[in-house]
Design a protein around this motif. Structure first.
Motif, PDB file in Angstrom:
ATOM      1  N   PRO A  11      -1.189-137.296 -64.015  1.00  0.00           N
ATOM      2  CA  PRO A  11      -2.474-136.823 -64.534  1.00  0.00           C
ATOM      3  C   PRO A  11      -2.403-135.374 -65.015  1.00  0.00           C
ATOM      4  N   SER A  12      -3.457-134.951 -65.705  1.00  0.00           N
ATOM      5  CA  SER A  12      -3.455-133.590 -66.241  1.00  0.00           C
ATOM      6  C   SER A  12      -3.437-132.556 -65.125  1.00  0.00           C
ATOM      7  N   ALA A  13      -2.766-131.457 -65.413  1.00  0.00           N
ATOM      8  CA  ALA A  13      -2.676-130.308 -64.501  1.00  0.00           C
ATOM      9  C   ALA A  13      -1.954-130.618 -63.190  1.00  0.00           C
ATOM     10  N   GLY A  15       1.201-130.312 -63.037  1.00  0.00           N
ATOM     11  CA  GLY A  15       2.371-129.435 -63.092  1.00  0.00           C
ATOM     12  C   GLY A  15       3.535-130.037 -63.873  1.00  0.00           C
ATOM     13  N   LYS A  16       3.283-131.101 -64.624  1.00  0.00           N
ATOM     14  CA  LYS A  16       4.371-131.793 -65.333  1.00  0.00           C
ATOM     15  C   LYS A  16       5.165-130.857 -66.250  1.00  0.00           C
ATOM     16  N   SER A  17       4.443-130.124 -67.100  1.00  0.00           N
ATOM     17  CA  SER A  17       5.153-129.300 -68.088  1.00  0.00           C
ATOM     18  C   SER A  17       5.901-128.150 -67.431  1.00  0.00           C
ATOM     19  N   ASP A  33       7.133-131.871 -74.498  1.00  0.00           N
ATOM     20  CA  ASP A  33       5.795-132.008 -73.921  1.00  0.00           C
ATOM     21  C   ASP A  33       4.960-132.845 -74.897  1.00  0.00           C
ATOM     22  N   THR A  34       4.837-134.147 -74.622  1.00  0.00           N
ATOM     23  CA  THR A  34       4.165-135.020 -75.597  1.00  0.00           C
ATOM     24  C   THR A  34       2.660-134.774 -75.661  1.00  0.00           C
ATOM     25  N   GLY A  35       2.080-134.227 -74.591  1.00  0.00           N
ATOM     26  CA  GLY A  35       0.653-133.902 -74.598  1.00  0.00           C
ATOM     27  C   GLY A  35       0.340-132.923 -75.723  1.00  0.00           C
ATOM     28  N   MET A  37       1.553-132.893 -78.586  1.00  0.00           N
ATOM     29  CA  MET A  37       1.432-133.602 -79.868  1.00  0.00           C
ATOM     30  C   MET A  37       0.011-134.156 -80.036  1.00  0.00           C
ATOM     31  N   TYR A  38      -0.548-134.719 -78.959  1.00  0.00           N
ATOM     32  CA  TYR A  38      -1.935-135.216 -79.026  1.00  0.00           C
ATOM     33  C   TYR A  38      -2.898-134.041 -79.229  1.00  0.00           C
ATOM     34  N   ARG A  39      -2.567-132.918 -78.619  1.00  0.00           N
ATOM     35  CA  ARG A  39      -3.401-131.718 -78.791  1.00  0.00           C
ATOM     36  C   ARG A  39      -3.374-131.261 -80.255  1.00  0.00           C
ATOM     37  N   CYS A  40      -2.188-131.303 -80.878  1.00  0.00           N
ATOM     38  CA  CYS A  40      -2.076-130.909 -82.296  1.00  0.00           C
ATOM     39  C   CYS A  40      -2.944-131.807 -83.171  1.00  0.00           C
ATOM     40  N   ILE A  86      -4.016-124.632 -78.903  1.00  0.00           N
ATOM     41  CA  ILE A  86      -4.199-126.048 -78.530  1.00  0.00           C
ATOM     42  C   ILE A  86      -4.468-126.225 -77.040  1.00  0.00           C
ATOM     43  N   ARG A  87      -4.517-125.103 -76.301  1.00  0.00           N
ATOM     44  CA  ARG A  87      -4.696-125.200 -74.835  1.00  0.00           C
ATOM     45  C   ARG A  87      -6.145-125.021 -74.390  1.00  0.00           C
ATOM     46  N   SER A  88      -7.078-124.863 -75.329  1.00  0.00           N
ATOM     47  CA  SER A  88      -8.477-124.633 -74.928  1.00  0.00           C
ATOM     48  C   SER A  88      -9.060-125.892 -74.278  1.00  0.00           C
ATOM     49  N   ILE A  91     -10.055-128.552 -76.880  1.00  0.00           N
ATOM     50  CA  ILE A  91      -8.944-129.342 -77.436  1.00  0.00           C
ATOM     51  C   ILE A  91      -8.355-130.271 -76.359  1.00  0.00           C
ATOM     52  N   SER A  92      -8.468-129.890 -75.089  1.00  0.00           N
ATOM     53  CA  SER A  92      -8.016-130.792 -74.013  1.00  0.00           C
ATOM     54  C   SER A  92      -8.828-132.084 -74.062  1.00  0.00           C
ATOM     55  N   MET A  93     -10.136-131.954 -74.209  1.00  0.00           N
ATOM     56  CA  MET A  93     -10.991-133.144 -74.286  1.00  0.00           C
ATOM     57  C   MET A  93     -10.710-133.919 -75.583  1.00  0.00           C
ATOM     58  N   ALA A  95      -7.887-134.048 -77.216  1.00  0.00           N
ATOM     59  CA  ALA A  95      -6.594-134.752 -77.098  1.00  0.00           C
ATOM     60  C   ALA A  95      -6.782-136.048 -76.319  1.00  0.00           C
ATOM     61  N   SER A  96      -7.609-135.969 -75.289  1.00  0.00           N
ATOM     62  CA  SER A  96      -7.879-137.156 -74.484  1.00  0.00           C
ATOM     63  C   SER A  96      -8.582-138.224 -75.344  1.00  0.00           C
ATOM     64  N   CYS A  97      -9.463-137.783 -76.265  1.00  0.00           N
ATOM     65  CA  CYS A  97     -10.166-138.736 -77.157  1.00  0.00           C
ATOM     66  C   CYS A  97      -9.214-139.353 -78.171  1.00  0.00           C
ATOM     67  N   ASP A 127       2.575-141.947 -70.747  1.00  0.00           N
ATOM     68  CA  ASP A 127       3.110-143.296 -70.989  1.00  0.00           C
ATOM     69  C   ASP A 127       4.609-143.257 -71.213  1.00  0.00           C
ATOM     70  N   ILE A 128       5.259-142.215 -70.728  1.00  0.00           N
ATOM     71  CA  ILE A 128       6.687-142.063 -71.058  1.00  0.00           C
ATOM     72  C   ILE A 128       7.509-143.142 -70.335  1.00  0.00           C
ATOM     73  N   GLY A 129       7.264-143.303 -69.033  1.00  0.00           N
ATOM     74  CA  GLY A 129       8.024-144.301 -68.276  1.00  0.00           C
ATOM     75  C   GLY A 129       7.621-145.730 -68.589  1.00  0.00           C
ATOM     76  N   LYS A 175     -12.975-136.076 -65.041  1.00  0.00           N
ATOM     77  CA  LYS A 175     -13.420-136.782 -66.245  1.00  0.00           C
ATOM     78  C   LYS A 175     -12.213-137.204 -67.094  1.00  0.00           C
ATOM     79  N   ARG A 176     -11.276-136.266 -67.250  1.00  0.00           N
ATOM     80  CA  ARG A 176     -10.082-136.589 -68.058  1.00  0.00           C
ATOM     81  C   ARG A 176      -9.237-137.654 -67.364  1.00  0.00           C
ATOM     82  N   ASP A 177      -9.149-137.568 -66.034  1.00  0.00           N
ATOM     83  CA  ASP A 177      -8.402-138.593 -65.269  1.00  0.00           C
ATOM     84  C   ASP A 177      -8.980-139.971 -65.565  1.00  0.00           C
TER      85      ASP A 177
HETATM   86  O1   DC Z   1      -0.526-133.363 -70.880  1.00  0.00           O
HETATM   87  P1   DC Z   1      -1.759-132.795 -71.616  1.00  0.00           P
HETATM   88  O2   DC Z   1      -2.881-132.415 -70.711  1.00  0.00           O
HETATM   89  O3   DC Z   1      -1.369-131.681 -72.554  1.00  0.00           O
HETATM   90  O4   DC Z   1      -2.270-134.026 -72.517  1.00  0.00           O
HETATM   91  C1   DC Z   1      -3.419-133.939 -73.325  1.00  0.00           C
HETATM   92  C2   DC Z   1      -4.042-135.324 -73.484  1.00  0.00           C
HETATM   93  O5   DC Z   1      -3.162-136.161 -74.247  1.00  0.00           O
HETATM   94  C3   DC Z   1      -4.306-136.074 -72.190  1.00  0.00           C
HETATM   95  O6   DC Z   1      -5.675-136.093 -71.865  1.00  0.00           O
HETATM   96  C4   DC Z   1      -3.845-137.484 -72.428  1.00  0.00           C
HETATM   97  C5   DC Z   1      -3.095-137.464 -73.711  1.00  0.00           C
HETATM   98  N1   DC Z   1      -1.691-137.862 -73.599  1.00  0.00           N
HETATM   99  C6   DC Z   1      -1.403-139.192 -73.714  1.00  0.00           C
HETATM  100  O7   DC Z   1      -2.289-140.023 -73.824  1.00  0.00           O
HETATM  101  N2   DC Z   1      -0.108-139.608 -73.700  1.00  0.00           N
HETATM  102  C7   DC Z   1       0.891-138.728 -73.555  1.00  0.00           C
HETATM  103  N3   DC Z   1       2.159-139.161 -73.564  1.00  0.00           N
HETATM  104  C8   DC Z   1       0.603-137.352 -73.397  1.00  0.00           C
HETATM  105  C9   DC Z   1      -0.708-136.952 -73.407  1.00  0.00           C
END
Ligand code: DC
Length: 221
Positions: A11-13, A15-17, A33-35, A37-40, A86-88, A91-93, A95-97, A127-129, A175-177
């Protein structure tokens, strides 16, 4: 030691990155850090006035977008450094959308798989694994309680001289979880063969050591 691919989800925060960056430095691996990319995608869409729920427009936009994850951790979007903006929270919300859309995910997953072709990659996300690197030699599922994660965010903010409301941050994390675990496409779930590491009561150094031991085991197999 032979090079492997390492998938870190959670889940977010959690400590993954931070952990992935440390591990990559110690092992001489590339961290992706694939997150980011969604943030971008969320950031560029906002700039262009594209709705985060408009899957077709977002997918078209991605075809005309260049996202580069540099080895020093900086993130370039269409050749501009967007590492900080992209860290605001907004933008976190966002990226989740945008990450809820199947076509958006398909486009980014394809790029991520290409980046990991040569092994020696530590990729973190949701979703990496389970999707992106299903055959990664080591899969880690990093967790921590929402309270512990919110506390960490507050500390990070304090270090940057920013004030924060721990209760509000805990709510946003929950909420993001919910959004990340309940979406239809590639929801955040632990891969069956992932090793779970709960970081709530561990320091960054301790988590790094635990995972380094797992890496040694995985490399010897
Ligand atoms: O890891 P992060 O908080 O920077 O990720 C931002 C959002 O991107 C997170 O709410 C879910 C989404 N995300 C995803 O669906 N799949 C990934 N591989 C990475 C992030």
């Amino acid at each position: 030691m032979k090079k492997i691919n390492i998938a870190i989800d959670g889940p977010s925060a959690a400590g993954k990155s931070t952990i992935a960056r440390r591990l990559a430095k110690k092992l001489g691996y590339v961290h992706l850090d694939t997150g980011a990319m969604y943030r971008c995608v969320a950031f560029k869409a906002r700039k262009l006035g594209i709705d985060w729920m408009d899957e077709a427009a977002l997918t078209k936009m991605i075809q005309q977008t260049l996202i580069e994850l540099k080895t020093d951790g900086t993130v370039f979007l269409d050749q501009q450094d967007v590492s900080q903006v992209i860290r605001s929270n907004e933008i976190s919300m966002g990226a989740s959308c945008v990450s809820m859309h199947e076509q958006v995910r398909a486009a980014l997953v394809q790029q991520q798989q290409k980046m990991a072709e040569n092994k020696g990659v530590i990729m973190d996300g949701r979703d990496i694994g389970t999707v992106v690197l299903k055959d990664a030699e080591l899969k880690i599922f990093l967790t921590a309680s929402p309270e512990a994660r919110a506390q960490r965010r507050c500390l990070e903010n304090a270090e940057k001289g920013l004030e924060s409301d721990v209760q509000k941050i805990t709510e946003e994390i929950r909420k993001r979880d919910w959004q990340d675990t309940h979406r239809e496409h590639s929801p955040l779930i632990r891969a069956e063969d992932a090793k779970e590491v709960d970081t709530s009561n561990l320091s960054i150094d301790e988590v790094t050591e635990v995972i380094l031991d797992l890496v040694k085991d995985a490399c010897c197999q």
